[in-house]
Write a protein that holds these residues in place. Sequence first.
Motif, PDB file in Angstrom:
ATOM      1  N   ASP A  79       3.381 -11.108   3.355  1.00 11.82           N
ATOM      2  CA  ASP A  79       4.121 -11.806   4.417  1.00 11.82           C
ATOM      3  C   ASP A  79       5.577 -11.356   4.577  1.00 11.82           C
ATOM      4  O   ASP A  79       6.095 -11.367   5.678  1.00 11.82           O
ATOM      5  CB  ASP A  79       4.044 -13.333   4.225  1.00 11.82           C
ATOM      6  CG  ASP A  79       4.524 -13.789   2.866  1.00 11.82           C
ATOM      7  OD1 ASP A  79       4.538 -12.958   1.950  1.00 11.82           O
ATOM      8  OD2 ASP A  79       4.895 -14.971   2.745  1.00 11.82           O
ATOM      9  N   THR A  80       6.237 -10.922   3.500  1.00 11.48           N
ATOM     10  CA  THR A  80       7.652 -10.548   3.626  1.00 11.48           C
ATOM     11  C   THR A  80       7.873  -9.038   3.791  1.00 11.48           C
ATOM     12  O   THR A  80       9.005  -8.581   3.834  1.00 11.48           O
ATOM     13  CB  THR A  80       8.462 -11.017   2.387  1.00 11.48           C
ATOM     14  OG1 THR A  80       7.896 -10.399   1.227  1.00 11.48           O
ATOM     15  CG2 THR A  80       8.433 -12.530   2.233  1.00 11.48           C
ATOM     16  N   CYS A  81       6.816  -8.265   3.881  1.00 13.57           N
ATOM     17  CA  CYS A  81       6.996  -6.805   3.952  1.00 13.57           C
ATOM     18  C   CYS A  81       7.371  -6.356   5.364  1.00 13.57           C
ATOM     19  O   CYS A  81       6.711  -6.729   6.341  1.00 13.57           O
ATOM     20  CB  CYS A  81       5.720  -6.092   3.519  1.00 13.57           C
ATOM     21  SG  CYS A  81       5.874  -4.300   3.673  1.00 13.57           S
ATOM     22  N   SER A  82       8.387  -5.520   5.452  1.00 11.52           N
ATOM     23  CA  SER A  82       8.874  -5.085   6.763  1.00 11.52           C
ATOM     24  C   SER A  82       7.906  -4.117   7.459  1.00 11.52           C
ATOM     25  O   SER A  82       8.001  -3.904   8.663  1.00 11.52           O
ATOM     26  CB  SER A  82      10.243  -4.417   6.612  1.00 11.52           C
ATOM     27  OG  SER A  82      10.148  -3.359   5.698  1.00 11.52           O
ATOM     28  N   TRP A  83       6.976  -3.533   6.725  1.00  6.88           N
ATOM     29  CA  TRP A  83       6.020  -2.590   7.343  1.00  6.88           C
ATOM     30  C   TRP A  83       4.830  -3.323   7.957  1.00  6.88           C
ATOM     31  O   TRP A  83       4.071  -2.741   8.733  1.00  6.88           O
ATOM     32  CB  TRP A  83       5.487  -1.597   6.299  1.00  6.88           C
ATOM     33  CG  TRP A  83       6.541  -0.739   5.680  1.00  6.88           C
ATOM     34  CD1 TRP A  83       7.092  -0.888   4.433  1.00  6.88           C
ATOM     35  CD2 TRP A  83       7.201   0.397   6.250  1.00  6.88           C
ATOM     36  NE1 TRP A  83       8.035   0.083   4.205  1.00  6.88           N
ATOM     37  CE2 TRP A  83       8.122   0.887   5.299  1.00  6.88           C
ATOM     38  CE3 TRP A  83       7.086   1.050   7.484  1.00  6.88           C
ATOM     39  CZ2 TRP A  83       8.933   1.995   5.543  1.00  6.88           C
ATOM     40  CZ3 TRP A  83       7.893   2.157   7.724  1.00  6.88           C
ATOM     41  CH2 TRP A  83       8.805   2.612   6.762  1.00  6.88           C
ATOM     42  N   ARG A  84       4.653  -4.585   7.606  1.00  9.21           N
ATOM     43  CA  ARG A  84       3.441  -5.323   8.007  1.00  9.21           C
ATOM     44  C   ARG A  84       3.282  -5.377   9.532  1.00  9.21           C
ATOM     45  O   ARG A  84       2.175  -5.298  10.068  1.00  9.21           O
ATOM     46  CB  ARG A  84       3.492  -6.741   7.426  1.00  9.21           C
ATOM     47  CG  ARG A  84       2.218  -7.531   7.640  1.00  9.21           C
ATOM     48  CD  ARG A  84       2.286  -8.842   6.886  1.00  9.21           C
ATOM     49  NE  ARG A  84       3.408  -9.663   7.288  1.00  9.21           N
ATOM     50  CZ  ARG A  84       3.385 -10.541   8.281  1.00  9.21           C
ATOM     51  NH1 ARG A  84       2.279 -10.710   8.976  1.00  9.21           N
ATOM     52  NH2 ARG A  84       4.449 -11.243   8.576  1.00  9.21           N
ATOM     53  N   ALA A  85       4.426  -5.499  10.252  1.00  4.90           N
ATOM     54  CA  ALA A  85       4.388  -5.684  11.709  1.00  4.90           C
ATOM     55  C   ALA A  85       3.716  -4.510  12.443  1.00  4.90           C
ATOM     56  O   ALA A  85       3.257  -4.674  13.575  1.00  4.90           O
ATOM     57  CB  ALA A  85       5.810  -5.860  12.225  1.00  4.90           C
TER      58      ALA A  85
ATOM     59  N   GLU B 194       5.280  -9.977  -8.005  1.00  7.61           N
ATOM     60  CA  GLU B 194       4.308 -11.045  -7.685  1.00  7.61           C
ATOM     61  C   GLU B 194       3.219 -10.517  -6.763  1.00  7.61           C
ATOM     62  O   GLU B 194       2.043 -10.816  -6.928  1.00  7.61           O
ATOM     63  CB  GLU B 194       5.014 -12.232  -7.007  1.00  7.61           C
ATOM     64  CG  GLU B 194       5.737 -13.145  -7.992  1.00  7.61           C
ATOM     65  CD  GLU B 194       6.805 -13.997  -7.314  1.00  7.61           C
ATOM     66  OE1 GLU B 194       6.640 -14.332  -6.118  1.00  7.61           O
ATOM     67  OE2 GLU B 194       7.806 -14.309  -7.983  1.00  7.61           O
ATOM     68  N   ARG B 195       3.623  -9.700  -5.794  1.00  7.37           N
ATOM     69  CA  ARG B 195       2.625  -9.129  -4.863  1.00  7.37           C
ATOM     70  C   ARG B 195       1.657  -8.223  -5.632  1.00  7.37           C
ATOM     71  O   ARG B 195       0.453  -8.245  -5.393  1.00  7.37           O
ATOM     72  CB  ARG B 195       3.338  -8.350  -3.757  1.00  7.37           C
ATOM     73  CG  ARG B 195       2.392  -7.846  -2.672  1.00  7.37           C
ATOM     74  CD  ARG B 195       3.150  -7.210  -1.528  1.00  7.37           C
ATOM     75  NE  ARG B 195       4.032  -8.158  -0.891  1.00  7.37           N
ATOM     76  CZ  ARG B 195       5.207  -7.842  -0.342  1.00  7.37           C
ATOM     77  NH1 ARG B 195       5.615  -6.597  -0.322  1.00  7.37           N
ATOM     78  NH2 ARG B 195       5.958  -8.774   0.212  1.00  7.37           N
TER      79      ARG B 195
ATOM     80  N   ILE C  82      -3.762  -9.184   4.303  1.00  7.06           N
ATOM     81  CA  ILE C  82      -2.450  -8.536   4.431  1.00  7.06           C
ATOM     82  C   ILE C  82      -1.419  -9.537   4.947  1.00  7.06           C
ATOM     83  O   ILE C  82      -0.290  -9.596   4.445  1.00  7.06           O
ATOM     84  CB  ILE C  82      -2.533  -7.312   5.387  1.00  7.06           C
ATOM     85  CG1 ILE C  82      -3.470  -6.238   4.815  1.00  7.06           C
ATOM     86  CG2 ILE C  82      -1.145  -6.743   5.693  1.00  7.06           C
ATOM     87  CD1 ILE C  82      -2.958  -5.463   3.624  1.00  7.06           C
ATOM     88  N   GLU C  83      -1.827 -10.340   5.903  1.00  7.14           N
ATOM     89  CA  GLU C  83      -0.905 -11.297   6.513  1.00  7.14           C
ATOM     90  C   GLU C  83      -0.362 -12.285   5.485  1.00  7.14           C
ATOM     91  O   GLU C  83       0.817 -12.628   5.498  1.00  7.14           O
ATOM     92  CB  GLU C  83      -1.635 -12.041   7.632  1.00  7.14           C
ATOM     93  CG  GLU C  83      -0.693 -12.779   8.543  1.00  7.14           C
ATOM     94  CD  GLU C  83      -1.443 -13.459   9.674  1.00  7.14           C
ATOM     95  OE1 GLU C  83      -2.561 -13.027   9.999  1.00  7.14           O
ATOM     96  OE2 GLU C  83      -0.884 -14.430  10.199  1.00  7.14           O
ATOM     97  N   THR C  84      -1.212 -12.729   4.588  1.00 10.10           N
ATOM     98  CA  THR C  84      -0.755 -13.721   3.605  1.00 10.10           C
ATOM     99  C   THR C  84      -0.103 -13.062   2.388  1.00 10.10           C
ATOM    100  O   THR C  84       0.981 -13.473   1.970  1.00 10.10           O
ATOM    101  CB  THR C  84      -1.929 -14.618   3.141  1.00 10.10           C
ATOM    102  OG1 THR C  84      -3.060 -13.790   2.882  1.00 10.10           O
ATOM    103  CG2 THR C  84      -2.291 -15.635   4.181  1.00 10.10           C
TER     104      THR C  84
END
Length: 138
Positions: free
Chosen positions: A111-117, A71-72, A106-108
């Motif tokens: 949202d579930t990616c562990s690298w985003r933080a 989906e991403r 990126i935030e939206t």
Amino acid sequence: MFKLRGHHLFCLLGYRGMGYSPEYTENMTRLHQELRREPNTIIQIVEGPDHLCLKYPNSGEYHCQNSVIYERDAVILKKLNLKIGQVKSWDSIETSIQKYVTPSDIETICDTCSWRAYGVCEEGVQEILEGKGLREVR
Ligand code: SF4
């Protein structure tokens, strides 16, 4: 020519040498360096596992076939006005990013990616918008 799925077009922007395993990062660093040095490198957009997924460690869950990831990919390709099967140079993909993407996407989208933080992907988008290209991985 490298085969890449939708979300990896974004992941490459924030790549700083981190990854799932030494083999994974070695493969990704090689691709990243090539795109940096030769922005006219040709990319084919594919559905599902691609050149980077090839080196995803085969221990634990194989997230490359996860429906959330597909989906991403689809959301990102739509945003970039790209389609599965298209063949494009990396610099034309950067041009599409400049036209259609903002760092806050990126935030939206991720949202579930562990690298985003880590915040590096937003930073990577911003650098493309500023015309800086991919940042050198040291
Ligand atoms: S947040 Fe995750 S999926 Fe999104 S671009 Fe970064 S690494 Fe890729």
